[in-house]
Motif scaffolding. Structure first.
Motif, PDB file in Angstrom:
ATOM      1  N   UNK A   1      -5.242  80.299  59.509  1.00 18.72           N
ATOM      2  CA  UNK A   1      -4.134  80.061  58.606  1.00 18.72           C
ATOM      3  C   UNK A   1      -3.628  78.644  58.798  1.00 18.72           C
ATOM      4  N   UNK A   2      -3.388  77.970  57.674  1.00 18.60           N
ATOM      5  CA  UNK A   2      -2.832  76.629  57.694  1.00 18.60           C
ATOM      6  C   UNK A   2      -1.353  76.719  57.354  1.00 18.60           C
ATOM      7  N   UNK A   3      -0.514  76.158  58.231  1.00 14.22           N
ATOM      8  CA  UNK A   3       0.931  76.268  58.074  1.00 14.22           C
ATOM      9  C   UNK A   3       1.556  74.878  58.072  1.00 14.22           C
ATOM     10  N   UNK A   4       2.466  74.651  57.119  1.00 13.37           N
ATOM     11  CA  UNK A   4       3.214  73.397  57.050  1.00 13.37           C
ATOM     12  C   UNK A   4       4.683  73.692  57.319  1.00 13.37           C
ATOM     13  N   UNK A   5       5.279  72.951  58.254  1.00 14.11           N
ATOM     14  CA  UNK A   5       6.686  73.102  58.585  1.00 14.11           C
ATOM     15  C   UNK A   5       7.429  71.850  58.139  1.00 14.11           C
TER      16      UNK A   5
ATOM     17  N   UNK B   1      10.579  71.640  64.063  1.00 16.38           N
ATOM     18  CA  UNK B   1       9.129  71.591  63.872  1.00 16.38           C
ATOM     19  C   UNK B   1       8.394  71.685  65.198  1.00 16.38           C
ATOM     20  N   UNK B   2       8.909  70.997  66.208  1.00 12.40           N
ATOM     21  CA  UNK B   2       8.244  70.999  67.514  1.00 12.40           C
ATOM     22  C   UNK B   2       8.279  72.402  68.139  1.00 12.40           C
ATOM     23  N   UNK B   3       9.404  73.104  67.995  1.00  8.78           N
ATOM     24  CA  UNK B   3       9.515  74.438  68.577  1.00  8.78           C
ATOM     25  C   UNK B   3       8.531  75.402  67.932  1.00  8.78           C
TER      26      UNK B   3
ATOM     27  N   UNK C   1       0.920  71.915  60.765  1.00  5.63           N
ATOM     28  CA  UNK C   1       1.279  70.527  60.488  1.00  5.63           C
ATOM     29  C   UNK C   1       2.784  70.454  60.264  1.00  5.63           C
ATOM     30  N   UNK C   2       3.381  69.313  60.550  1.00 10.90           N
ATOM     31  CA  UNK C   2       4.829  69.178  60.414  1.00 10.90           C
ATOM     32  C   UNK C   2       5.194  67.946  59.596  1.00 10.90           C
ATOM     33  N   UNK C   3       6.342  68.037  58.938  1.00 13.29           N
ATOM     34  CA  UNK C   3       6.928  66.920  58.205  1.00 13.29           C
ATOM     35  C   UNK C   3       8.411  66.858  58.555  1.00 13.29           C
ATOM     36  N   UNK C   4       8.856  65.719  59.082  1.00 16.75           N
ATOM     37  CA  UNK C   4      10.274  65.546  59.391  1.00 16.75           C
ATOM     38  C   UNK C   4      10.975  65.028  58.145  1.00 16.75           C
TER      39      UNK C   4
END
Length: 396
Positions: free
Chosen positions: A6-10, A18-20, A34-37
């Motif tokens: 599964x691909x997940x974007x936060x 996002x880090x947690x 993957x994360x986006x601030x």
């Protein structure tokens, strides 16, 4: 079962969020995070493009921010089939705000990770879910009672029966696969309502401590004449704490792979192992009457159950009373207290209810033309419209 990554974007303006989440799921080889601030509005449409690459998009949201709400609506309008949208909000979000997000098309509203960096168990659960080789993802309808004796088991049994019979479907349409589970270990009577022999599957699970699989349930569940699969409460007395959450979760997850609908009759007591039921439920149906004590208990029940799943749709079923042409002051006050419309009404029809119970048959067989039987058909039709079975979704 086929396990896929599964691909997940936060998307979160706070990097700690996002880090947690990323840290909590980093050990799971089946999940890529993957994360986006950024805020959702600050993505300037990039979130819409990202939906082509992600199975789950989690985004932190301020429900009072109109720019974020507009971005949510744009995201929902352009979502691709199969992408799950999950809003992360702080603990101050109201039920009204959570329902507004749900009505806008958000799949779940979950609490933010705590300041200590712990990820809420429901966020972690998203990463543990797997796609299976089957074509079904059964809808779970949990049925609860506002007070004892209000008729929740009658509603659960006949709702499941009507769904299995294809209420509201064309005559040639494929009938959905439906199961009903009686988790009222001590006082459950679904087996008696359907004139079934003794079933001690749940007691066996409790005593053995085993995790049930598809083969176990196939061999344990009784199938009625119209195809309804039944897992009844044990005939022998079982302590309420004898089941574990992981066993309950396994039952529901297994049934979702093979059934279109799973109707769950909740226990009278709010034991710890109902948590996986509430986490997985697509709808909570609470059966009540209009007495002051019932409405007050109904309100407390809604608040308790939705505190961890504020976006869970809750439907109120008023039993033993016909739908009024014009609601009385008491009925309007009840709706105000519950902060919900009273959409479903079941008439007081003791003769038909007694006939069905005495014969061990659902109303569709014992009294199909009765006022209560017709009302149950309408309730099932409403449920099917709100939560179409997977087969019907694919055709639409």
């Amino acid at each position: 079962m086929t396990v896929t990554t599964k691909n997940m974007l936060v998307i979160a303006p706070e990097a700690s969020v996002s880090e947690a989440i990323g840290k909590s799921l980093s050990a799971d080889p089946g999940v890529r995070v993957d994360t986006q601030t950024s805020t959702l509005a600050g993505m300037n449409g990039r979130a819409i493009k990202a939906m082509a690459d992600y199975d789950i998009i989690l985004f932190q949201i301020n429900p009072n921010d109109q720019a974020d709400l507009s971005a949510v609506r744009d995201l929902v309008a352009h979502r691709r089939s199969g992408t799950k949208l999950v809003a992360l909000a702080d603990g101050n979000i109201s039920l009204t705000q959570a329902r507004a997000l749900s009505n806008a098309g958000v799949d779940e509203v979950l609490p933010l990770p705590t300041a200590a960096g712990d990820v809420d168990r429901q966020v972690a659960r998203l990463g543990r879910q797997r796609e299976t080789g089957g074509s079904r993802a059964g809808r779970i309808i949990a049925v609860a009672q506002a007070r004892g004796g209000v008729g929740s088991t009658t509603v659960a049994v006949n709702l499941a029966d009507q769904l299995a019979s294809g209420a509201g479907l064309a005559k040639r349409a494929a009938r959905p696969k439906v199961a009903i589970v009686d988790f009222d270990l001590q006082f459950g009577t679904i087996g008696s309502f359907l004139d079934l022999g003794e079933q001690d599957t749940l007691l066996k699970l409790a005593l053995d401590g085993t995790i049930p699989d598809a083969n176990f349930l196939d061999q344990s569940m009784v199938v009625t004449g119209n195809g309804l699969s039944v897992l009844a409460a044990p005939s022998k007395f079982a302590p309420l704490d004898s089941l574990r959450s992981d066993q309950v979760a396994a039952i529901l997850d297994t049934l979702r792979d093979s059934q279109d609908y799973i109707v769950v009759d909740l226990p009278r007591a709010l034991v710890g192992w109902i948590e996986p039921i509430i986490e997985r439920a697509d709808e909570l149906m609470i059966v009540t009457d209009i007495s002051v004590s019932s409405i007050r208990h109904c309100r407390r029940l809604i608040e308790f159950i939705t505190q961890d799943n504020p976006a869970l749709p809750v439907e109120i079923v008023v039993n033993h009373q016909r739908r009024p042409l014009i609601q009385s002051r008491l009925q309007r006050e009840a709706a105000k207290v519950l902060d919900r419309r009273l959409d479903h009404w079941l008439p007081h029809d003791p003769r038909s209810a007694a006939a069905a119970a005495d014969r061990g048959q659902p109303l569709s067989r014992a009294a199909p033309r009765s006022a209560l039987g017709k009302a149950m058909t309408r309730l099932a039709q409403s449920t099917r419209r709100g939560f179409p079975a997977t087969a019907q979704q694919h055709k639409s």
